[in-house]
Design an enzyme around this catalytic site. Structure first.
Site, PDB file in Angstrom:
ATOM      1  N   ALA A  33     -23.520   1.954  41.025  1.00  0.00           N
ATOM      2  CA  ALA A  33     -23.554   2.149  42.475  1.00  0.00           C
ATOM      3  C   ALA A  33     -22.813   1.029  43.202  1.00  0.00           C
ATOM      4  CB  ALA A  33     -25.000   2.221  42.961  1.00  0.00           C
ATOM      5  N   GLU A  34     -22.924  -0.190  42.662  1.00  0.00           N
ATOM      6  CA  GLU A  34     -22.242  -1.333  43.272  1.00  0.00           C
ATOM      7  C   GLU A  34     -20.724  -1.129  43.161  1.00  0.00           C
ATOM      8  OE1 GLU A  34     -23.223  -3.697  45.007  1.00  0.00           O
ATOM      9  OE2 GLU A  34     -21.632  -5.205  44.964  1.00  0.00           O
ATOM     10  N   TYR A  35     -20.273  -0.712  41.976  1.00  0.00           N
ATOM     11  CA  TYR A  35     -18.847  -0.453  41.777  1.00  0.00           C
ATOM     12  C   TYR A  35     -18.366   0.592  42.794  1.00  0.00           C
ATOM     13  CZ  TYR A  35     -14.422   0.714  39.552  1.00  0.00           C
ATOM     14  OH  TYR A  35     -13.093   0.919  39.317  1.00  0.00           O
ATOM     15  N   ASP A  36     -19.145   1.688  42.893  1.00  0.00           N
ATOM     16  CA  ASP A  36     -18.747   2.776  43.791  1.00  0.00           C
ATOM     17  C   ASP A  36     -18.652   2.300  45.237  1.00  0.00           C
ATOM     18  OD1 ASP A  36     -18.715   4.382  41.597  1.00  0.00           O
ATOM     19  OD2 ASP A  36     -20.705   5.242  41.964  1.00  0.00           O
ATOM     20  N   SER A  81       9.445   5.288  13.665  1.00  0.00           N
ATOM     21  CA  SER A  81       8.327   5.957  12.990  1.00  0.00           C
ATOM     22  C   SER A  81       7.995   5.201  11.706  1.00  0.00           C
ATOM     23  CB  SER A  81       8.678   7.408  12.714  1.00  0.00           C
ATOM     24  OG  SER A  81       9.949   7.473  12.155  1.00  0.00           O
ATOM     25  N   GLU A 121      -4.896  -1.461   9.606  1.00  0.00           N
ATOM     26  CA  GLU A 121      -5.512  -1.020  10.870  1.00  0.00           C
ATOM     27  C   GLU A 121      -5.469   0.505  10.944  1.00  0.00           C
ATOM     28  OE1 GLU A 121      -2.574  -3.303  13.037  1.00  0.00           O
ATOM     29  OE2 GLU A 121      -1.634  -1.479  13.787  1.00  0.00           O
ATOM     30  N   LYS A 123      -4.631   4.319  11.727  1.00  0.00           N
ATOM     31  CA  LYS A 123      -3.506   5.098  12.249  1.00  0.00           C
ATOM     32  C   LYS A 123      -4.124   6.128  13.187  1.00  0.00           C
ATOM     33  CE  LYS A 123       0.770   7.493  11.213  1.00  0.00           C
ATOM     34  NZ  LYS A 123       0.712   8.273  12.415  1.00  0.00           N
TER      35      LYS A 123
HETATM   36  S1  IVH Z   1       3.157   0.922  14.359  1.00  0.00           S
HETATM   37  C1  IVH Z   1       7.631   0.454  13.788  1.00  0.00           C
HETATM   38  N1  IVH Z   1       0.549   1.175  14.283  1.00  0.00           N
HETATM   39  O1  IVH Z   1       2.331   6.385  14.182  1.00  0.00           O
HETATM   40  C2  IVH Z   1       6.201   0.824  13.642  1.00  0.00           C
HETATM   41  N2  IVH Z   1       1.852   3.118  14.729  1.00  0.00           N
HETATM   42  O2  IVH Z   1       4.798   7.135  12.592  1.00  0.00           O
HETATM   43  C3  IVH Z   1       5.724   1.595  14.788  1.00  0.00           C
HETATM   44  N3  IVH Z   1       0.532   5.141  15.116  1.00  0.00           N
HETATM   45  O3  IVH Z   1       4.628   6.923  16.706  1.00  0.00           O
HETATM   46  C4  IVH Z   1       4.369   2.116  14.728  1.00  0.00           C
HETATM   47  N4  IVH Z   1      -1.447   4.198  14.892  1.00  0.00           N
HETATM   48  O4  IVH Z   1       2.210   6.968  17.349  1.00  0.00           O
HETATM   49  C5  IVH Z   1       1.724   1.809  14.459  1.00  0.00           C
HETATM   50  N5  IVH Z   1      -1.778   1.258  14.215  1.00  0.00           N
HETATM   51  C6  IVH Z   1      -0.592   1.868  14.408  1.00  0.00           C
HETATM   52  C7  IVH Z   1      -0.508   3.245  14.698  1.00  0.00           C
HETATM   53  C8  IVH Z   1       0.746   3.827  14.843  1.00  0.00           C
HETATM   54  C9  IVH Z   1      -0.786   5.320  15.145  1.00  0.00           C
HETATM   55  C10 IVH Z   1       1.531   6.196  15.313  1.00  0.00           C
HETATM   56  C11 IVH Z   1       2.465   5.938  16.446  1.00  0.00           C
HETATM   57  C12 IVH Z   1       3.850   6.115  15.899  1.00  0.00           C
HETATM   58  C13 IVH Z   1       3.602   6.756  14.591  1.00  0.00           C
HETATM   59  C14 IVH Z   1       4.615   6.240  13.602  1.00  0.00           C
END
Ligand code: IVH
EC number: 6.5.1.2
Length: 812
Positions: A33-36, A81, A121, A123
């Site tokens: 509510a404060e934020y709003d 990619s 990490e 994907k």
């Molecule tokens: S790094 C040069 N890290 O994967 C490296 N990409 O095939 C660039 N993606 O278009 C990407 N999680 O949409 C990277 N932790 C992550 C990712 C990630 C998802 C996707 C991103 C990119 C595609 C590459």
């Protein structure tokens, strides 16, 4: 406030900070509510003084005027990619990481034989975007497009709640281009599709499509309503800020600037072995994550080494997308059968052409219930998408209607190709198989299938007359989390039941070698006949070598013998009482300590226990009120089963105070406050309650019923029989822990999570999954995430492992 410029600046900064605390840290410091209120004040000021509106104003989060089209944006640093690697799984679920070892080889040879550190990490399964900040303010956001030219989606990205409109903390660079993924959380996706369905609009196939559809809206007000989420994963370029030396430092820096990272789901490792272990762990966690990922990305940590390795065509040599096995696949429904569960629940099951999905071959998938089957309109012959996530039972997701077999196709395959007459078009478009309906009678025992008003689940009314229900009850009884009878799996029990050797639990303890031998021989015989199908009885057939029937029988008997002294909680869970899961069984064991007490516990006292409401209490009391169930338990005891007694750590004196159980008496409606007054009037004694003195008229009315009077004396006798609070404390228990709620987060240095949980529970504490105001302690280890932050925000005490052990009085 007479200086609007100053106030606008103040409100903008304040609201951006609150949004960061709420969306990125998940630890709001002010009520909504404060934020709003402040937000409306800022809106009003901006409307009065449009020229004073700041470029990072949070009012942009709600979207603006629709665009005619998106402008193009050329990427200064191309958006590349990743090449992929797969790790096929064998039928035991073991991964073959050859492609990842090959990647590691390539990297090491590119580095002249040096072993690099790797970061791993998630994907994310969303859309890549690039965010450009100048002097700390978000200036432009662009989609990936073809990698060189994307679309300007700045207005839309500004509506994403966890994208900082102005960078905070740390050293803010003059210019920085941040790359990351826009996605929709699974929960937001489900809610969106629910809304779409309610509004009669088209549903999105998956969170990725929903995120893409939402980000590429010309009307940013629509995007604003869609609840998107952003995770940062790299810095494409920066000027005038610190220069991290590794990818991991880059991630930490992004976090300082106010970006969300996938908490606890990334790490740095000295070599491939650590990376692969983390990948396998994440493949297990994947179904429970709040967002979809289709693999992990593995990157060389050192930025200098990344440069050394460079690129090959459009992909870096220093990174790879390590994909997870597909979770969805297409196959054909060969038949729809029903399965009868332990409680008689009848579930339609699709028998499928075998298909490899999520690392295993799937031949059956649940259709949940009749309503679901009809809603998805799954029919025999249909080509369907099946999905298997982690350990979850595979399910039919949807039908590919284009491929549904139609009448005409049947005529062709029936050899009527030469049919001279053109059939009317309606008949040509008629599906070959009718809409699915549950059978009216149980296919196992022939009893009627019934469905209670308002319940989705239909049940076979045969109860213990139904062989399937008996078999399922026994399978549950013998299962790992219940009596844990080694060697007695589903197939063995089905055979024992089918051959009439076992009907009730106690029969298991009366089996002997000749009976088992007989069963094995019959089973093996029937397996040589192709009609009966099924895999051979696999347990007891180690290393592919067949055991002799005698040896096999001995092993099973040994497993049965070893199960005779279960923990009380396991035994209670094994009985298969409706609504009594592992957790409830544990509470019952902790409250009563012995089977004798549990089986006599009056319902109002049961209903007072933590985790047990009136429905569960009723179910437990109803179970033990049945003479057949009591006889079944006596038979088990007579056959040598003897559940272990345990210390009482949830004492009734603490949970079932008089006003609590009085307020839970059947047919006597009262509040706990009124019940407390009644107890007071009765002179705080059972004699006073039961006796003939005045008290109030309603009570007298209730008490006069003979059944109620009997219940009161039961309760009295039962309570007199329970140990008092002092005796109730377990030896190791202490008041710092008993009755307290703990939350475990992160990795502790020496204790495994379930070890820590067992120690806390043994001392009378409870372990819960989420932090709230009611949490007494959060035990935090390495890589503790949002739970720790929440604990700090709520002022909950945080312990490390050493402090936990001290609290538990455990040395070292
Ligand atoms: S790094 C040069 N890290 O994967 C490296 N990409 O095939 C660039 N993606 O278009 C990407 N999680 O949409 C990277 N932790 C992550 C990712 C990630 C998802 C996707 C991103 C990119 C595609 C590459």
């Amino acid at each position: 406030m007479n200086n609007p410029a100053l106030r606008i600046r103040e409100l903008t900064a304040l609201l951006n900070r609150y949004a960061y605390e709420y969306y990125t840290l998940d630890a709001p410091s002010v009520p909504d509510a404060e934020y709003d209120k402040l937000f409306r004040e800022l809106e009003a000021l901006e409307a009065a003084h449009p020229q004073l509106k700041l470029p990072d104003s949070p009012t942009q989060r709600v979207g603006g005027q629709p665009l005619a089209g998106f402008e193009s944006v050329r990427h200064e640093v191309p958006m590349l990619s990743l090449s992929n690697a797969f790790s096929p799984q064998n039928e035991n679920g073991a991964f073959d990481h050859a492609e990842m070892y090959a990647f590691d080889e390539r990297v090491r040879s590119g580095l002249g034989g040096r072993q690099p550190e790797y970061v791993i990490e998630p994907k994310f399964d969303g859309l890549a975007v690039s965010l450009l900040y100048r002097s700390g303010v978000l200036e432009r956001a662009a989609t990936r497009g073809d990698g060189s030219v994307g679309e300007d989606v700045t207005l839309n990205v500004k509506t994403i709640a966890n994208v900082p409109l102005r960078l905070h903390g740390g050293q803010v660079p003059e210019l920085i281009e941040v790359r990351g993924e826009v996605l929709m959380l699974k929960a937001d996706f489900a809610a969106l599709n629910e809304q779409q369905a309610a509004a009669g609009q088209k549903l999105f196939a998956n969170p990725r499509n929903a995120a893409a559809g939402s980000l590429r809206q010309l009307d940013s007000r629509i995007t604003a309503r869609r609840r998107l989420h952003f995770f940062a994963y790299s810095i494409a370029r920066s000027e005038g800020g610190p220069a991290p030396a590794t990818h991991f430092e880059e991630l930490e820096y992004l976090q300082e600037l106010g970006f969300s990272l996938p908490d606890g789901h990334y790490g740095v490792f000295p070599d491939m072995a650590g990376v692969l272990a983390f990948y396998e762990e994440m493949s297990k966690k994947r179904p429970g994550l709040p967002y979809e990922i289709d693999g992990m990305v593995v990157k060389v940590n050192s930025l200098a080494e990344q440069q050394e390795l460079g690129f090959i065509s459009r992909a870096p040599r220093w990174a790879i997308a390590h994909k997870f096995p597909a979770e969805e696949a297409l196959t054909v429904v060969e038949a729809i059968d029903v399965q009868v569960g332990r409680t008689g629940a009848v579930t339609p099951v699709a028998r499928l052409q075998p298909v490899f999905v999520g690392g295993v071959t799937v031949t059956n998938a649940t259709l949940h219930n009749e309503g679901e089957t009809q809603r998805k309109d799954v029919r025999v012959g249909d080509t369907v998408v099946v999905r298997r996530a982690g350990d979850v039972i595979p399910e039919v997701v949807r039908v590919i209607f284009d491929r549904r077999p139609m009448r005409e196709a049947a005529a062709v395959s029936d050899g009527l190709q030469g049919d001279m007459f053109d059939r009317p078009s309606e008949s040509r478009s008629e599906p070959l198989y009718p809409q699915y309906r549950l059978p009216e009678h149980c296919p196992i025992c022939g009893s009627g299938i019934e469905r209670e008003e308002g319940e989705a689940v239909a049940r076979c009314s045969g109860g213990m007359l139904c062989r399937a229900q008996r078999a399922q009850g026994l399978i549950h009884f013998a299962s790992r989390k219940a009596m844990d009878i080694e060697g007695l799996g589903q197939r063995q029990i089905e055979q024992l039941v089918a051959q009439g050797l076992v009907e009730h639990f106690a029969d298991l303890y009366r089996l002997d070698i000749p009976a088992l031998q007989q069963m094995k021989e019959n089973a093996d015989k029937s397996e040589t006949q192709p009609e009966s199908g099924g895999e051979p009885l696999s347990d007891g057939q180690k290393n592919g070598k067949k055991q002799s029937p005698v040896k096999w029988a001995q092993n099973i008997l040994a497993g049965i013998e070893a199960s005779k002294q279960p923990d009380l909680a396991r035994f209670l869970f094994a009985l298969g009482i409706r609504h009594v899961g592992e957790r409830t069984a544990k509470s019952l064991a902790q409250a009563f300590g012995t089977l004798e007490k549990v089986r006599r516990a009056p319902e109002p006292l049961l209903a007072c226990l933590p985790d047990i409401g009136t429905v569960v209490a009723h179910s437990v009391a109803h179970f033990f009120a049945q003479a057949e169930q009591q006889a079944m338990i006596d038979e088990l005891l007579a056959a040598g089963v003897s559940p272990k007694n345990q210390p009482v750590t949830l004492p009734l004196s603490q949970y079932a105070e008089p006003q609590k159980w009085l307020a839970r008496l059947p047919g006597y409606k009262t509040s706990e406050t009124k019940a407390a007054a009644l107890w007071e009037q009765a002179g705080k004694s059972m004699a006073g309650l039961i006796g003939d003195n005045a008290l109030n008229a309603e009570w007298q009315q209730w008490r006069k019923q003979p059944a109620n009077l009997a219940l009161l004396s039961d309760i009295e006798a039962f309570l007199n029989d329970m140990p008092s609070e002092n005796e109730a404390q377990p030896e190791s228990g202490n008041s710092a822990v008993a009755g307290k709620t703990f939350v475990l987060t992160g990795t502790l240095p020496t204790l495994k999570r379930d070890e820590a949980q067992a120690m806390i529970e043994a001392a009378g504490g409870k372990v819960s999954g989420s932090v709230s105001k009611k949490t007494d302690y959060v035990v935090a280890g390495e890589a503790a995430g949002s739970k720790l932050e929440k604990a700090q925000a709520l002022g909950v005490a945080v312990l490390d492992e050493t402090q936990l052990k001290a609290l538990l009085n455990i040395d070292k």
